[in-house]
Design an enzyme around this catalytic site. Structure first.
Site, short mmCIF file in Angstrom:
data_model
loop_
_atom_site.label_atom_id
_atom_site.label_comp_id
_atom_site.label_asym_id
_atom_site.label_seq_id
_atom_site.Cartn_x
_atom_site.Cartn_y
_atom_site.Cartn_z
N HIS A 249 0.77 -1.26 -0.04
CA HIS A 249 -0.13 -0.25 0.15
C HIS A 249 0.92 1.37 -0.09
O HIS A 249 1.84 1.28 0.60
CB HIS A 249 -0.84 0.07 1.32
CG HIS A 249 -1.93 0.92 1.03
ND1 HIS A 249 -1.81 2.30 1.10
CD2 HIS A 249 -3.32 0.80 1.16
CE1 HIS A 249 -3.11 3.01 1.18
NE2 HIS A 249 -3.78 1.87 1.15
N ARG A 269 -6.70 10.21 -0.04
CA ARG A 269 -6.54 10.81 -1.51
C ARG A 269 -7.99 10.75 -2.02
O ARG A 269 -8.06 11.70 -2.82
CB ARG A 269 -5.40 9.97 -2.24
CG ARG A 269 -4.19 9.95 -1.72
CD ARG A 269 -3.04 9.13 -2.24
NE ARG A 269 -3.26 7.97 -1.56
CZ ARG A 269 -3.11 6.67 -2.28
NH1 ARG A 269 -3.18 6.51 -3.48
NH2 ARG A 269 -3.47 5.47 -1.31
#
Ligand code: FAD
Length: 634
Positions: A249, A269
């Site tokens: 990740h 995000r």
């Protein structure tokens, strides 16, 4: 002879995360006597840690979304290596599974007009993740547990016994599967609290044990993720596929050292956060790969406009699939543009108001304040890649979740195929529900075919399993005795440094030599202190064999695949090679060694191929494969 308690069931589900609980609900609702075994507390599984949401094309926020768009995104994310049938079932059934959760009592965040809200995530064309703030997994587990309790209450009404048809064996670790002539006959394990042994007899085992992240030093995974299910399946005769694909990740915490690796959800995000180098530059525009050029914005202005007008603008490159973002961050740090603690900056403070941040990302706000003394409403976060998810797992039939071993099923992260070379965020929670349910249905079908001809584990196999579990107590006196904590730390270092986010043949080969040495030393693993009463040193000694076995699979498959694709990046073979798309690597266990073999992909069904433009397929398929397809749309 040691005392071993015995229980008999129709189905044993190993794992009480989303996949295990959904499978158990299905088997119990179909009247099968079901045992759920989990090595952690009931309710403490990785599923509970899931933050961002569950992907399902309900089209609540953008009505253009449907299963075909979700299918395309999933296949692109996995770089077309996915088991296309699993991806199809997943995209089609995910919405029903989310609505079903509502009927069980789940409370998702809502849109202004009262429907389930859906948020943006990397690789998903439309807002698609149903969520509960950034604590979605907690709600999912709470809801499934509530459903289990309600089924137990029904049983009490009917039979006067809450556990008549569904019992949870919590803090109970399975160490071996029991077989009868190659068919599943049960499972053997121990109670973590007192070390006593337990044997469960049933013709069906559903593995739902999650992933393998604890073999890597920097990881978002917690202590349970030691690849037990992967190893149990291998030893029982099942095969694993896609083990070279491990997802790093892009955003784990990097500081302070004690919390390195803890996840920073992609929702940061998705909700507007951006990545910056040490000088404040948004560097992701430099890393849009050729295959994604048409769909991602090439200027900050266009990227920012996308949040309010997604139909006329392309997506921000911070929302590329995870493998792309993780590699970009890795490169920024390597080239000296990182933060003081070896990450990059994730900035949501300059993008959203304090109120918005606290409302949308309450866990992140809390996590950074408590663990790093950082106020994310005012300061940037420091983040870097962390080992998060394994795409590889037990090779299963897509419709029934059955493995090669009669009676053995697998669902959730322990199963392979669905996500190809890279999983999109949010696609795990939906995977758990879709294939957890299908595993339950597959189990019922298998039991019907089996009839009264049920396998039975032999007493000698049970005694042998007990002897193997006790072996670390006998090794304590030996001069060569090894400590499980030392071996574990060495393994994590090897996997992180030599089979991590960027790989090279010479490094993977050194890893294989080091793994062979660790495996040899693991034969001398000893319990140096304490007895069978809650003894983490003993538990880790038993887990080590599993971690070593799955690490061997990862390294052997990684050295063999001479291309870069999704969660497998080879510095010495940096390109994606269409000839490799047709090949899956399969791991089997042969006399204590892992054997890796090539397996040809089943060609994608034509109507599913027809969902893509020929121009797009050219990026992934060989000319031979495309030859049969006419110009225009296939
Ligand atoms: P788990 O939920 O991990 O459950 C595994 C179970 O197996 C546990 O009960 C464990 O005790 C048991 N077990 C293991 N070994 C044994 C054994 N030997 N004997 C008995 N029991 C055993 N995915 C998304 O889609 N959306 C997200 O927003 C998201 N956020 C995430 C955030 C974090 C921090 C993490 C770590 C993961 C996230 N994921 C997310 C991924 C997702 O949560 C996992 O892939 C998923 O929950 C795995 O579910 P599972 O049911 O397969 O396994």
């Amino acid at each position: 002879m040691v005392e071993i308690e015995r229980h008999d069931y129709d189905v044993i589900v190993i794992g009480a995360g989303g996949a295990g609980l959904r499978a158990a609900i299905e088997t119990r609702m179909r009247g099968l006597r079901t045992a759920v075994v989990c090595k952690s507390l009931f309710g403490k599984a990785h599923t509970v840690m899931a933050e961002g949401g569950i992907a399902a094309s309900m089209g609540n926020v953008n009505s253009r979304d449907d299963w075909q768009v979700h299918y395309r995104d999933t296949m692109r994310g996995g770089k077309f290596l996915n088991n296309w049938r699993m991806a199809e079932l997943h995209a089609k059934e995910a919405p029903q599974r989310v609505w079903e959760l509502e009927t069980y009592g789940a409370l998702f965040d809502r849109t202004g007009d009262g429907r389930i809200s859906q948020r943006n995530f990397g690789g998903h064309e439309y807002p698609r993740l149903a969520h509960v703030g950034d604590r979605t997994g907690l709600e999912l587990i709470r809801t499934l547990q509530q459903k289990i309790v309600s089924l137990q209450q029904d049983d009490y009404t009917e039979h006067g016994d809450y556990e008549a048809r569904l019992r949870v064996f919590a803090e109970c670790t399975v160490t071996e599967l029991l077989l009868d002539s190659g068919r599943i006959a049960g499972a053997f394990g121990y109670w973590r609290e007192n070390g006593r042994f337990i044997r469960l007899h049933a013709p069906v085992v559903v593995l739902a044990t999650g992933g393998i992240g604890k073999s890597f030093k920097v990881t978002s995974n917690s202590w349970e993720y030691t690849g037990d299910g992967h190893a149990l399946a291998l030893r029982a005769g099942a095969s694993l596929i896609n083990m070279e694909f491990v997802q790093f990740h892009p955003t784990g915490m990097v500081y302070p050292p004690s919390v390195k690796g803890i996840l920073v959800t992609e929702s940061v995000r998705g909700d507007g956060g951006v990545l910056r180098d040490c000088e404040g530059r948004r560097f992701m525009f430099d890393y849009i790969p050729e295959v994604f050029k048409d769909s991602y914005a090439d200027s900050e202005q266009e990227a920012d406009r996308w949040y309010s007008d997604p139909d006329s603008n392309r997506r921000p490159p911070e929302l590329l699939p995870r493998d792309e973002v993780a590699r970009a961050i890795n490169n920024e740090v390597k080239e000296g543009r990182g933060t003081p603690h070896g990450g990059v900056y994730l900035d949501v403070a300059s993008r959203l108001s304090t109120e918005e941040i606290k409302r949308r990302l309450p866990s992140m706000h809390h996590q950074f304040r408590e663990l790093a003394d950082v106020d994310i409403t005012a300061e940037k976060m420091e983040v870097g890649p962390t080992c998060h998810y394994v795409m590889g797992g037990v090779e299963v039939d897509p419709d029934t979740a059955a493995s090669r071993v009669p009676g053995l099923f697998a669902a959730g992260e322990v199963a392979g195929g669905m996500h190809g070379s890279n999983r999109l965020g949010g696609n795990s929670l939906s995977d758990l529900l879709v294939f957890g349910r299908r595993a339950g249905l597959g189990a019922q079908e298998y039991l019907q075919q089996l009839g009264a001809n049920r396998p039975e584990a032999s007493q000698s196999d049970v005694d042998a399993a007990a002897r193997r579990a006790l072996a670390p107590f006998d090794a304590g006196e030996s001069a060569t005795a090894e400590n499980a904590y030392t071996l574990h730390a060495e393994l994590q270092q090897v996997m992180n440094d030599l089979v991590g986010i960027i790989r090279r043949e010479d490094e993977i080969r050194s890893a294989l030599e080091l793994l062979a040495d660790l495996k040899r030393r693991a034969g001398d693993l000893a319990v140096l202190e304490g007895n069978r009463q809650f003894n983490p040193g003993w538990h880790l000694a038993l887990d080590m064999a599993n971690m070593l076995l799955v690490s061997e699979c990862v390294a052997k498959a990684a050295v063999r695949r001479t291309e870069s694709r999704g969660g497998h990046t080879r510095d010495d073979h940096p390109e994606m090679d269409p000839t490799w798309r047709r090949t899956l690597l399969t791991c089997s266990w042969r006399q204590d060694e892992i054997e890796v073999t090539d397996q040809e992909q089943t060609p994608i069904r034509e109507d599913l191929l027809g969902l893509f433009e020929l121009e797009e397929l050219r990026k992934y398929f060989t000319e031979d494969e495309l030859a049969g397809l006419r110009d225009g749309s296939p």
